[in-house]
Design a protein around this motif. Structure first.
Motif, PDB file in Angstrom:
ATOM      1  N   GLY A 171       0.873  -1.276  -0.124  1.00  0.00           N
ATOM      2  CA  GLY A 171      -0.017   0.039  -0.004  1.00  0.00           C
ATOM      3  C   GLY A 171       0.940   1.376  -0.067  1.00  0.00           C
ATOM      4  O   GLY A 171       1.933   1.148   0.152  1.00  0.00           O
ATOM      5  N   VAL A 172       0.124   2.437  -0.010  1.00  0.00           N
ATOM      6  CA  VAL A 172       0.674   3.823  -0.049  1.00  0.00           C
ATOM      7  C   VAL A 172      -0.150   4.575   0.608  1.00  0.00           C
ATOM      8  O   VAL A 172      -1.510   4.345   0.365  1.00  0.00           O
ATOM      9  N   LYS A 173       0.540   5.398   1.437  1.00  0.00           N
ATOM     10  CA  LYS A 173      -0.259   6.360   2.273  1.00  0.00           C
ATOM     11  C   LYS A 173       0.344   7.553   1.759  1.00  0.00           C
ATOM     12  O   LYS A 173       1.862   7.985   1.970  1.00  0.00           O
ATOM     13  N   SER A 174      -0.237   8.705   1.297  1.00  0.00           N
ATOM     14  CA  SER A 174       0.498  10.008   0.815  1.00  0.00           C
ATOM     15  C   SER A 174      -0.385  11.298   1.017  1.00  0.00           C
ATOM     16  O   SER A 174      -1.786  11.212   0.979  1.00  0.00           O
ATOM     17  N   THR A 175       0.269  12.426   1.259  1.00  0.00           N
ATOM     18  CA  THR A 175      -0.563  13.688   1.523  1.00  0.00           C
ATOM     19  C   THR A 175       0.213  14.320   0.255  1.00  0.00           C
ATOM     20  O   THR A 175       1.480  14.672   0.323  1.00  0.00           O
ATOM     21  N   TRP A 176      -0.419  15.137  -0.383  1.00  0.00           N
ATOM     22  CA  TRP A 176       0.232  16.016  -1.447  1.00  0.00           C
ATOM     23  C   TRP A 176      -0.554  17.560  -1.547  1.00  0.00           C
ATOM     24  O   TRP A 176      -1.365  17.835  -0.639  1.00  0.00           O
ATOM     25  N   LEU A 177       0.077  18.377  -2.217  1.00  0.00           N
ATOM     26  CA  LEU A 177      -0.323  19.778  -2.456  1.00  0.00           C
ATOM     27  C   LEU A 177      -0.657  20.576  -1.220  1.00  0.00           C
ATOM     28  O   LEU A 177      -1.659  21.098  -1.137  1.00  0.00           O
ATOM     29  N   ASP A 178       0.231  20.552  -0.332  1.00  0.00           N
ATOM     30  CA  ASP A 178       0.263  21.366   0.870  1.00  0.00           C
ATOM     31  C   ASP A 178      -0.806  20.796   1.682  1.00  0.00           C
ATOM     32  O   ASP A 178      -1.763  21.651   2.265  1.00  0.00           O
ATOM     33  N   ARG A 179      -0.976  19.404   1.757  1.00  0.00           N
ATOM     34  CA  ARG A 179      -1.979  18.906   2.463  1.00  0.00           C
ATOM     35  C   ARG A 179      -3.530  19.056   2.022  1.00  0.00           C
ATOM     36  O   ARG A 179      -4.512  19.041   2.716  1.00  0.00           O
ATOM     37  N   ARG A 180      -3.794  19.368   0.813  1.00  0.00           N
ATOM     38  CA  ARG A 180      -4.819  19.694  -0.065  1.00  0.00           C
ATOM     39  C   ARG A 180      -5.330  18.210  -0.590  1.00  0.00           C
ATOM     40  O   ARG A 180      -6.647  18.192  -0.957  1.00  0.00           O
ATOM     41  N   LEU A 181      -4.644  17.353  -0.590  1.00  0.00           N
ATOM     42  CA  LEU A 181      -4.894  15.874  -1.247  1.00  0.00           C
ATOM     43  C   LEU A 181      -4.220  15.020  -0.293  1.00  0.00           C
ATOM     44  O   LEU A 181      -3.065  14.788  -0.140  1.00  0.00           O
ATOM     45  N   GLN A 182      -5.029  14.021  -0.181  1.00  0.00           N
ATOM     46  CA  GLN A 182      -4.662  12.744   0.724  1.00  0.00           C
ATOM     47  C   GLN A 182      -5.246  11.605  -0.043  1.00  0.00           C
ATOM     48  O   GLN A 182      -6.203  11.494  -0.495  1.00  0.00           O
ATOM     49  N   LEU A 183      -4.096  10.899  -0.523  1.00  0.00           N
ATOM     50  CA  LEU A 183      -4.541   9.550  -1.193  1.00  0.00           C
ATOM     51  C   LEU A 183      -3.846   8.598  -0.706  1.00  0.00           C
ATOM     52  O   LEU A 183      -2.602   8.487  -0.432  1.00  0.00           O
ATOM     53  N   ASN A 184      -4.594   7.537  -0.388  1.00  0.00           N
ATOM     54  CA  ASN A 184      -4.222   6.094   0.231  1.00  0.00           C
ATOM     55  C   ASN A 184      -4.632   5.073  -0.695  1.00  0.00           C
ATOM     56  O   ASN A 184      -5.667   5.070  -1.222  1.00  0.00           O
ATOM     57  N   ALA A 185      -3.771   4.128  -0.965  1.00  0.00           N
ATOM     58  CA  ALA A 185      -4.376   2.931  -1.673  1.00  0.00           C
ATOM     59  C   ALA A 185      -3.668   1.522  -1.162  1.00  0.00           C
ATOM     60  O   ALA A 185      -2.559   1.591  -0.546  1.00  0.00           O
ATOM     61  N   ALA A 186      -4.140   0.582  -1.374  1.00  0.00           N
ATOM     62  CA  ALA A 186      -3.945  -0.867  -0.911  1.00  0.00           C
ATOM     63  C   ALA A 186      -4.352  -1.935  -1.927  1.00  0.00           C
ATOM     64  O   ALA A 186      -5.411  -2.027  -2.302  1.00  0.00           O
ATOM     65  N   ALA A 187      -3.423  -2.823  -1.971  1.00  0.00           N
ATOM     66  CA  ALA A 187      -3.700  -4.029  -2.717  1.00  0.00           C
ATOM     67  C   ALA A 187      -3.289  -5.337  -2.216  1.00  0.00           C
ATOM     68  O   ALA A 187      -2.330  -5.374  -1.311  1.00  0.00           O
ATOM     69  N   PHE A 188      -4.261  -6.411  -2.228  1.00  0.00           N
ATOM     70  CA  PHE A 188      -4.023  -7.412  -1.267  1.00  0.00           C
ATOM     71  C   PHE A 188      -4.401  -8.622  -2.149  1.00  0.00           C
ATOM     72  O   PHE A 188      -5.162  -8.807  -2.746  1.00  0.00           O
ATOM     73  N   THR A 189      -3.994  -9.826  -1.431  1.00  0.00           N
ATOM     74  CA  THR A 189      -4.319 -11.059  -1.670  1.00  0.00           C
ATOM     75  C   THR A 189      -4.224 -12.064  -0.652  1.00  0.00           C
ATOM     76  O   THR A 189      -3.349 -11.865   0.291  1.00  0.00           O
ATOM     77  N   THR A 190      -5.285 -12.781  -0.339  1.00  0.00           N
ATOM     78  CA  THR A 190      -5.522 -13.594   0.823  1.00  0.00           C
ATOM     79  C   THR A 190      -6.107 -15.086   0.564  1.00  0.00           C
ATOM     80  O   THR A 190      -6.653 -15.354  -0.363  1.00  0.00           O
ATOM     81  N   GLY A 191      -5.126 -16.139   1.064  1.00  0.00           N
ATOM     82  CA  GLY A 191      -5.601 -17.475   1.086  1.00  0.00           C
ATOM     83  C   GLY A 191      -6.321 -17.712   2.397  1.00  0.00           C
ATOM     84  O   GLY A 191      -5.829 -17.348   3.531  1.00  0.00           O
ATOM     85  N   TYR A 192      -7.648 -18.017   2.116  1.00  0.00           N
ATOM     86  CA  TYR A 192      -8.486 -18.292   3.063  1.00  0.00           C
ATOM     87  C   TYR A 192      -8.948 -19.817   3.045  1.00  0.00           C
ATOM     88  O   TYR A 192      -9.465 -20.455   2.220  1.00  0.00           O
TER      89      TYR A 192
END
Length: 870
Positions: free
Chosen positions: A660-681
C-alpha cells in the motif's frame, strides 16, 4: 458483470479526474471546514497499533471517521458505515435474528452472518479497547464517539482471535476540562424522534466526567395487513406453540432504544492516569421480515432423513416432500388417502408428554370432511406480496435486548520512554426475540430465541520506545472468559416439528503478543509481531424435537408410548426404535444431543512481518504479511438425533499479503491512500441449510484478491471531497464434499459452489461525498453535503439462493445544514436513500419448512435535526 465492471471503472475515472482537478490549488487559502485544518486536510489520530499515531503513519489499511463526519453523513450505528468504507459490508440484523442490534460484518470477504452463541464473528468489534464477543448487541450506537477506526485484513497480532477479516474500533470521547453540554434533537419519517446529549462536568482539576445519553423511537416501515380469506381465522394461534414470549406489532422494522454511557478520568499531570467507563443499552427494535418465495412443491426429504412417498402434488407417490408439502397433504387428503401413504401418525396429534401444554389436535382431512367451517388455508405462494413494505404475518414480532458493561483503564508511565497499561472489563447481555418468518396467518415457520451471556477480559500492555524513538514496541498478555446460553424455539408446519433447544456454552482464552517497529533511518522501517493463543471451549446441547416426528415417521413407539406399525419406514422391533434412530439420551427420548459436556481446544500463532519505505515525510510505501484465525465450535441447531457425537467444526485461517501507499500532497490539500492485497482463506466456516437445520461446516478454501483507493481532496476553500473505490475478486478454490453434497443447481439455488463468489462480497464498492461550506454575511454558514454509494450485486447466502440475491445498489443521501454565527446551534435538513433503492440485506432459505425469507433495506426517509452546544 459488464455493468458492474463499468461502474467500477467509471468510479475510478471520476476519482482520477477529481484528483487531477485538485492539482492547481496549491496556493489556495486555508480551508477550515470539517476535515480540513490550517490550510489543508486535518490529521486523524488513531490507536490501531496501541499507541496514538497519525493515521497516515500507520502501515495498515484503515478507514477512520471523526464524530462530526459521522453526524454530517447521517451515520448513527456501526452498520451504517458499510456504505462509506470500501470492501466493507455491514448489515443491521442477521438472517432470522429479528433484531437490528445484531451485526453481520464482513471485511474483504471474510466475516460471519449469524448470531448463534456457537459461532464467533470474523470481524472483531472493540469498544474503547474491549472486545465484544457476541454479534448480538455489536451494532453499537455511535453516540458521543471521538472516532471509529475500520482496520482491514487480519489483525490477530494486536487485536487477537476472531479478527480474521479485520477489526472495528470505537473510541468514545474523554471528559473535557470545562463544563459543556452538547446534543441534538431529530425528527423524521415514520414518526422518528431521537434525542441525544452529552454533559462534561469537571469535578476537580484532576478529575473529569462525561455522561451521554441517547433515545430513539421510530415506527416500523413494514405494515402487517389481514389476509383476505375467512379461513385465516381457523389457523392455530401462534400463542399455542412453544416460544420465549409473545408479542406482535402491526408494523415491523421499528426503532425503540435508549443508551446511557458515562466516563470518569483522573489525570493530575503525573505518571498515573485512571479511566472508569460504563454503558447500558436497552434495544427493543425489530427487523422487517418478508416472505420472498415458497417451496411447498420442492421434492425432497424430511430434515435430511428419508423421503415420504406420496404427496398432494404427486399422486403417483414416486417422490418425497418436505414439511410444507406434508402439511398440505394432511389437510387436503381423506383418511383413506392418508392411510394409503401410512401417514396417520404424521398427520395426527402433535406434541408429546414433554410439552403437554402445547399438544394440539389433528388437522388431518379438515379441508375434505364436508365441513367448510373448519377449512384451513394451504401453504403456497398466495402469501407473496410484491410490495416490500407489506406482509400477511400474524405471529410474533418482538426483540428485547439489555446489555451493559464496565471497564477500568490504568495508564502508568514508568519513565519517559516506557509505560504500562491495564484494561479490565466485564460485560453482560440478555436477549429475548421471536419472529414470524413465513409472512402468513399460518405457523409454517415461527422462531424465537433467548440468549444470556457474560464476559470478563483483562489485558496488560507494556509500551515503549528506544534508540531515540527509532524503535517502538508493545508487549502484552490477554485473558478472556465468557459463558452463557442460547435457547432456540422453532415451529415447523403447524407443529409437525417443534424444536426446543437449550444449549450452554463457555470459552476461556489466554494469549501473549508483541510487536516491534524499527526505523533505522528516515528511509526505511520494519515491523515484526506475533500473537500466541490458547483456547478452551465447552458445549452442552439440550436440543429437543418435541413432536417426536422421527418416531412417527419410522413407526416407533413415541414418547407417549404410542405405536405406529404402518408408518412410511417402520423399524422393527418397535422396542429398539430409540437405539435404531440414535437418540442418545434414554431419559429424554426426544433429545438430539448426547447428555454431558463436549470440549474442544485450540491453539494458534498469528505472525506479522512488514516493511515501510518513506521517500519523504508525506509519502509512505508499505508491504506486510500477516495471519489470522477464527475459532471453531459446534453446530447447535440440529433437529435429528446425533448419536454419541456432537457435530463440530474447526477453526478457519487466513494469510494475507498486502502492499500500500499513504500520501499527502499539494500542501495537505490532497490525501491519497491505496492498498492491494491477496488472501488465502482456508477451512471456511459457512452456514448452510441442511434440511430444517442451519448447519455450520468448514466449507473449503478460497482465494481473495483486490484493492482499495481512498482519497480526500480540498480543491477550494470550503469544498472537501471524500471518495473511495474498492474491488474484490473472492472465489472458492476448493469445496468440501460434505458442503458440495448439500445441493446442486435447481430452480431455487445456483448450487455448486466451486469457483463461485463468496457471500456478502460485492466485486465493486464506490463512494463519493462532496461537502461544501458557504460562509454567510452574518458570520454563519450553510453546509451542503451529498453522498453517493454504489455496490455491485452480491449473493446474501452461501448456497446462492436466487430470491436472496442482492441486486446492484446506488444509494444517494444529501443534507443541508445551517450553522449559527456563534456556533451554539445548527439546523439540518436531510434525506437518506433518496432514490428509494430497495434490496434484500439478509435472509435465509429453509426449503424443508417451505419458505425463503429476507429483510429489505430501509426506504427513502427524511429527517430534520437541531443541534446545540453551550
Amino acid at each position: 458483470m459488464h455493468k458492474q465492471m463499468s461502474y467500477g471503472l467509471l468510479a475510478s475515472t471520476v476519482m482520477a479526474g477529481t484528483l487531477l482537478a485538485a492539482a492547481p490549488v496549491q496556493a489556495q487559502e486555508s480551508n477550515t471546514s470539517e476535515g480540513t485544518s490550517g490550510g489543508g486536510i486535518a490529521e486523524i489520530v488513531v490507536t490501531a497499533q496501541k499507541r496514538a499515531e497519525n493515521v497516515q503513519d500507520v502501515p495498515i489499511a484503515i478507514s477512520a471517521f471523526t464524530a462530526s463526519a459521522l453526524q454530517e453523513r447521517a451515520v448513527g450505528s456501526i452498520s451504517q458505515l458499510s456504505a462509506i468504507a470500501p470492501n466493507v459490508n455491514l448489515d443491521a440484523g442477521a438472517p432470522f435474528s429479528g433484531s437490528p442490534s445484531v451485526l453481520a460484518a464482513y471485511i474483504r470477504g471474510i466475516g460471519s452472518d449469524d448470531f448463534a452463541f456457537n459461532i464467533d464473528p470474523g470481524v472483531g468489534i472493540y469498544l474503547d479497547g474491549v472486545y465484544l464477543a457476541r454479534t448480538v448487541g455489536a451494532n453499537q450506537d455511535l453516540m458521543d464517539v471521538e472516532r471509529v477506526e475500520v482496520l482491514k485484513g487480519p489483525q490477530g497480532t494486536l487485536f487477537g482471535r476472531n479478527t480474521i477479516g479485520g477489526a472495528i474500533s470505537i473510541v468514545t470521547r474523554d471528559p473535557g476540562k470545562e463544563f459543556r453540554v452538547i446534543g441534538d434533537l431529530t425528527t423524521g419519517r415514520y414518526n422518528l424522534l431521537q434525542a441525544r446529549g452529552s454533559v462534561d462536568v469537571p469535578i476537580t482539576e484532576s478529575l473529569g466526567s462525561v455522561i451521554s445519553f441517547g433515545i430513539k423511537s421510530r415506527d416500523g416501515f413494514l405494515k402487517r395487513v389481514a389476509y383476505p380469506d375467512q379461513r385465516a381465522h381457523n389457523a392455530t394461534p401462534y400463542t399455542a406453540f412453544s416460544s420465549p414470549g409473545f408479542g406482535n406489532d402491526s408494523r415491523e422494522g421499528k426503532s425503540d432504544n435508549w443508551n446511557l454511557r458515562g466516563k470518569l478520568k483522573w489525570d493530575d499531570g503525573g505518571p498515573l492516569r485512571l479511566t472508569v467507563s460504563g454503558d447500558y443499552t436497552r434495544d427493543n427494535g425489530t427487523t422487517a421480515n418478508k416472505l420472498l418465495a415458497t417451496t411447498e412443491n420442492v421434492p425432497g426429504n424430511f430434515a435430511g432423513t428419508s423421503n415420504l412417498p406420496g404427496t398432494s402434488f404427486d399422486p403417483t407417490g414416486t417422490t418425497g416432500f418436505l414439511f410444507a408439502g406434508l402439511y398440505n397433504f394432511c389437510i387436503g387428503s381423506t383418511g383413506a388417502e392418508i392411510a394409503a401413504r401410512n401417514a396417520q401418525a404424521l398427520c395426527g396429534v402433535t406434541g408429546t408428554q414433554y410439552n403437554p401444554q402445547f399438544q394440539l389436535p389433528s388437522y388431518a382431512s379438515v379441508n375434505v370432511d364436508g365441513n367448510p367451517a373448519n377449512d384451513r388455508l394451504p401453504w403456497d405462494g398466495r402469501y407473496l406480496i410484491d410490495n416490500p413494505d407489506r406482509s400477511y404475518a400474524t405471529g410474533n414480532s418482538y426483540s428485547r435486548l439489555k446489555a451493559w458493561g464496565l471497564s477500568g483503564v490504568i495508564d502508568y508511565d514508568l519513565s519517559d520512554d516506557v509505560a504500562i497499561k491495564s484494561i479490565t472489563a466485564y460485560r453482560k447481555l440478555a436477549w429475548n426475540a421471536a419472529l414470524d418468518i413465513d409472512g402468513s396467518p399460518l405457523n409454517i415457520l415461527q422462531l424465537g430465541f433467548t440468549m444470556n451471556q457474560w464476559q470478563f477480559s483483562q489485558e496488560l500492555q507494556l509500551l515503549g520506545n528506544a534508540l531515540d524513538n527509532k524503535l517502538n514496541y508493545v508487549l502484552g498478555a490477554y485473558y478472556f472468559k465468557e459463558a452463557g446460553d442460547l435457547h432456540d424455539y422453532v415451529t415447523f408446519g403447524e407443529g409437525l416439528a417443534q424444536v426446543d433447544g437449550p444449549n450452554d456454552l463457555k470459552t476461556e482464552n489466554y494469549a501473549i503478543f508483541g510487536q516491534v517497529d524499527f526505523r533505522p533511518s528516515d528511509l526505511i522501517g520494519f515491523t515484526v509481531g506475533g500473537r500466541y493463543t490458547r483456547e478452551k471451549k465447552w458445549f452442552t446441547g439440550g436440543q429437543q424435537e418435541l413432536n417426536g416426528f422421527n418416531y412417527k415417521l419410522f413407526g416407533c413407539g413415541d414418547a407417549n408410548g404410542n405405536v405406529y406399525p404402518n408408518a412410511p419406514f417402520p423399524l422393527a422391533p418397535v422396542v429398539g426404535c430409540q437405539t435404531g434412530l440414535e437418540y442418545p439420551n434414554p431419559a429424554n427420548p426426544v433429545q438430539v444431543y448426547r447428555p454431558g459436556e463436549n470440549r474442544k481446544k485450540f491453539s494458534n500463532f498469528a505472525p506479522k512481518l512488514g516493511v515501510q519505505i518513506h521517500p519523504n515525510q508525506d509519502v509512505m510505501l508499505y508491504g506486510s504479511w500477516s495471519k489470522g484465525y477464527k475459532t471453531g465450535g459446534w453446530t447447535t441447531r440440529l433437529t435429528n438425533p446425533q448419536g454419541d457425537v456432537a457435530p463440530d467444526f474447526n477453526e478457519e485461517k487466513a494469510t494475507t499479503w498486502e502492499v500500500g501507499v499513504k500520501s499527502t500532497w499539494l500542501d495537505r490539500r490532497l490525501q491519497l491512500n491505496a492498498a492491494a492485497f491477496t488472501t488465502g482463506y482456508r477451512d471456511i466456516q459457512l452456514n448452510v441449510q441442511v434440511g430444517t437445520s442451519p448447519t455450520i461446516a468448514n466449507a473449503g478454501d478460497a482465494r481473495i484478491k483486490g484493492f482499495e483507493l481512498e482519497a480526500v481532496v480540498a480543491p477550494a476553500d470550503g469544498l472537501t471531497i471524500n471518495a473511495s473505490v474498492g474491488y474484490i475478486d473472492a472465489k472458492y478454490t476448493d469445496v468440501s464434499a460434505a458442503v458440495a453434497a448439500v445441493g446442486g443447481a435447481n430452480a431455487i439455488q445456483a448450487g455448486t459452489m466451486a469457483g463461485a463468489a463468496l457471500p456478502k462480497t460485492p466485486n465493486w464498492k464506490t463512494n463519493i461525498s462532496p461537502r461544501f461550506e458557504a460562509p454567510l454575511g452574518n458570520g454563519g454558514a450553510l453546509v451542503f453535503l451529498a453522498d453517493w454509494s454504489h455496490a455491485s450485486s452480491v449473493w446474501n447466502d452461501a448456497q446462492r439462493t436466487y430470491a436472496l440475491k442482492r441486486a446492484s445498489t446506488d444509494i444517494i443521501n444529501a443534507s443541508v445544514m445551517y450553522q449559527e454565527p456563534s456556533g451554539h446551534w445548527t439546523l439540518t435538513l436531510g434525506g437518506t436513500n433518496l432514490t428509494d433503492d430497495r434490496y434484500v440485506t439478509s435472509g435465509g432459505p429453509n426449503v424443508a419448512a417451505g419458505a425463503i425469507f429476507g429483510t429489505y433495506s430501509r426506504p427513502r426517509e427524511w429527517y430534520a435535526r437541531f443541534g446545540f452546544k453551550f
